[in-house]
Structures are given as structure tokens and as C-alpha cells.
Enzyme design. Sequence first.
Site, PDB file in Angstrom:
ATOM      1  N   ARG A  60       0.850  -1.183   0.000  1.00 42.95           N
ATOM      2  CA  ARG A  60       0.000   0.000   0.000  1.00 42.95           C
ATOM      3  C   ARG A  60       0.888   1.237   0.000  1.00 42.95           C
ATOM      4  O   ARG A  60       1.447   1.613   1.033  1.00 42.95           O
ATOM      5  CB  ARG A  60      -0.899  -0.023   1.238  1.00 42.95           C
ATOM      6  CG  ARG A  60      -2.065   0.948   1.206  1.00 42.95           C
ATOM      7  CD  ARG A  60      -2.693   1.056   2.576  1.00 42.95           C
ATOM      8  NE  ARG A  60      -1.859   1.870   3.466  1.00 42.95           N
ATOM      9  CZ  ARG A  60      -1.689   1.626   4.765  1.00 42.95           C
ATOM     10  NH1 ARG A  60      -2.262   0.586   5.334  1.00 42.95           N
ATOM     11  NH2 ARG A  60      -0.928   2.422   5.495  1.00 42.95           N
ATOM     12  N   HIS A  94      -3.696   4.345   4.746  1.00 44.06           N
ATOM     13  CA  HIS A  94      -4.804   3.390   4.815  1.00 44.06           C
ATOM     14  C   HIS A  94      -6.090   4.055   4.326  1.00 44.06           C
ATOM     15  O   HIS A  94      -6.849   3.474   3.545  1.00 44.06           O
ATOM     16  CB  HIS A  94      -4.976   2.900   6.254  1.00 44.06           C
ATOM     17  CG  HIS A  94      -6.126   1.974   6.456  1.00 44.06           C
ATOM     18  ND1 HIS A  94      -6.152   0.699   5.960  1.00 44.06           N
ATOM     19  CD2 HIS A  94      -7.306   2.157   7.095  1.00 44.06           C
ATOM     20  CE1 HIS A  94      -7.294   0.123   6.275  1.00 44.06           C
ATOM     21  NE2 HIS A  94      -8.014   0.982   6.965  1.00 44.06           N
ATOM     22  N   TYR A 127       4.350   5.128  10.626  1.00 45.33           N
ATOM     23  CA  TYR A 127       4.718   3.725  10.822  1.00 45.33           C
ATOM     24  C   TYR A 127       5.399   3.088   9.612  1.00 45.33           C
ATOM     25  O   TYR A 127       6.052   2.056   9.748  1.00 45.33           O
ATOM     26  CB  TYR A 127       3.483   2.894  11.217  1.00 45.33           C
ATOM     27  CG  TYR A 127       2.307   3.032  10.282  1.00 45.33           C
ATOM     28  CD1 TYR A 127       2.212   2.252   9.138  1.00 45.33           C
ATOM     29  CD2 TYR A 127       1.269   3.936  10.553  1.00 45.33           C
ATOM     30  CE1 TYR A 127       1.127   2.376   8.272  1.00 45.33           C
ATOM     31  CE2 TYR A 127       0.183   4.058   9.698  1.00 45.33           C
ATOM     32  CZ  TYR A 127       0.115   3.276   8.564  1.00 45.33           C
ATOM     33  OH  TYR A 127      -0.948   3.394   7.709  1.00 45.33           O
TER      34      TYR A 127
END
Length: 358
Positions: A263, A267, A276
Site C-alpha cells: 500500500r 490506509h 509507521y
Amino acid sequence: MTLMAERSENGAPFDTGVRLLAPDGTLVDDPRFTVRADSRQTESFYREMVRARRLDEEATALQRQGELVLWIPLRGQEAAQVGSAAAAGPADFLFPSYREHAVVWHRGIPPVEVLRLLRGVTHGGWDPEAYNVANYVLVLASQTLHAVGYGLGVRLDGAAGQVVMVYLGDGAMSQGDANEAFVWAASFGVPVVFFCQNNQWAISTPSARQSPVPLARRAAGFGFPGVRVDGNDVLAVHAVTTWALEHARSGQGPVLIEANTYRMAPHTTSDDASRYQEAAEVAAWRARDPIDRVALLLGHTHDPAWFEGVRAEAEEAAATLRRECLALPDPAPRTLVDHVLVGGSALLREQRGEIWEG
């Protein structure tokens, strides 16, 4: 480039799964699978992936400008979605999660239909029966049970030749619903393909924390095949998914595909992925970009003007998406409960009368 030539950050071999097209645009031999797409279909794959990424960028911009409540980016997962959707037949029923924009666009669903839900003007979007594609779901893994139930109905009805494919993410693989769906599918030989897009992050939880082994291996514990494929290789995804659908179509039961992808965006637009995702990790995956590798392959036979034409088509599609999104009308308040139950109910009709007509 060979599989063993790629190394992860710690120096270990990077396990891509089945691969037929390397990041440098060269074809790779695999002992089990061969390329199933001809040159014209490969061109179509490239065109669809470029279009999907451009539409994704436009939708992200619309959200940032306050025109959408939320957007769920697909950047980096174009090959997994286009390659798998192209393998399915028009009669096969697809159950997406909430990020499968390229899948539904491949099925001919107008791009703006995906934006209706995220603009807040509908509870769903398109008519599932018109496209054989279910609406998006936001409850993780709930669609796996819907798909198995539909597939069991297909089997009991004797609908020869029809199969079901359901999309889920690596995070959903940890949900109870997914595991219950695997049990039912295996026990009753349901003609369903579980297509897991392992994009390495379930929001901020890394896939490696959820499973110390490739997710495809879980299928063996339920008694059906599992295959890991390079999810950034559209030719490999298409070949593996074609095989899996043929397996289910022939009455041999379910298959789990793990498309190993990444990805390359948050998100959702409410997420800050930089908190992160390490820069080195993102850079390593950017070098495996699904669109770039097909461009390198086609670059041997197509001139720059062809690529410019593809980009121009994508720009036109993005402009149309923006125009149609801004023109979406606000729904009448009384339509809020129109599709809560099939055929409605006396109680809903009474409530609507009291609130909006009384």
C-alpha cells in the site's frame, strides 16, 4: 532479474511468490504458471492500471478539498486488482471489501458510483445484480461469509460454470469471519476464490506481526490450495487467478490467493502512514511499482506517443470523475430508509410517515 536477486532490508531473499514479470520488465519462467494474457490484453492491463491510479489521485484530491467524507487509496495495488478482475468471467460474482476500486471499474461500473458512498449521498452505490459485483463493506471480513453463502447457493442451485471471488486484506485474515468462511467453503466444496491483497499493513499493524508465515499457507490447514503471487506483477496475478477460478469452476472447491503487494498510500485519507511506514521500506517497494514494470515491458514495442495517449485518456477520465462527483445531487431525507430492507416493512413505512410526512 531473478527472484533470488532481490533482497529485503535485512539481506534475506525477498519472497514475492509466483512471478512472471520482474521489476525490470523482463519475463520470468515459473515451473507452475505461464503468462495467459496476449499482447492486446497486456496493453489493456496497462491502460486500466494507469487510469485507476489517476482516478485514485483525483478522488484523494477531492477528499482533501472537502468534497468527499473519506477516500480509501489503492495506489500500489493496481496489478493485484486489475489482473484478478480480468481473470473472472462476466457471470462470476465478485465481493469486494472497500479498496477494490480498480476491480469494480473493470466491471464497467462508472467511477463516480464508487464516490457516492464516500460523498455521503447513498448507503451503497451501484446495483449488484446489474454488474455481478456486491457493494463495498466496511466491517472487516464480513464479505467472506457473504461470498461463501452466495457460493453455496450457486452450488445447491446447480448453476454450472458460475464461481465467486471475494477480496480481503491481510488484516481481515485475522478476523473470525474469514476463518469461519474458510471452514464452510472447505466443508461444502464451495466454488469460491479468496483473494487476499496482502499490502503489508493492516492500518498500522504490519502483516508480519499477524502471521510469521505467508498467509497463503493457512489454506492447507483448512484443506484447500493456497498460492502466493507477486501482487505487483499483473501477468502473474492474472495467470494464478485464472487457474484458481478454473479450479473452483470445475468442482474442486475453494482456493486462497495471497497477492503480495504494498500500500503506497495511507490506509485512508484520515491516516498518517509516515508514522509507521519507514522511508526505506517505501522506497524498496516503489522500485517494484506494478505500473512501471509493465511500461518497461511494453517499451520494447510501443513508442512514446502510445504512452502519452494512455496518460491523456486517464486525465480525461479524471476530469470526468471530478465533474460528475460535484454534480451528484443531495438525496431527499425521506430516502434514508428506502433500502434498509428488501421491500421495506410496515414499521419503516410508519416511521418514515411520522418523521417526514407527518
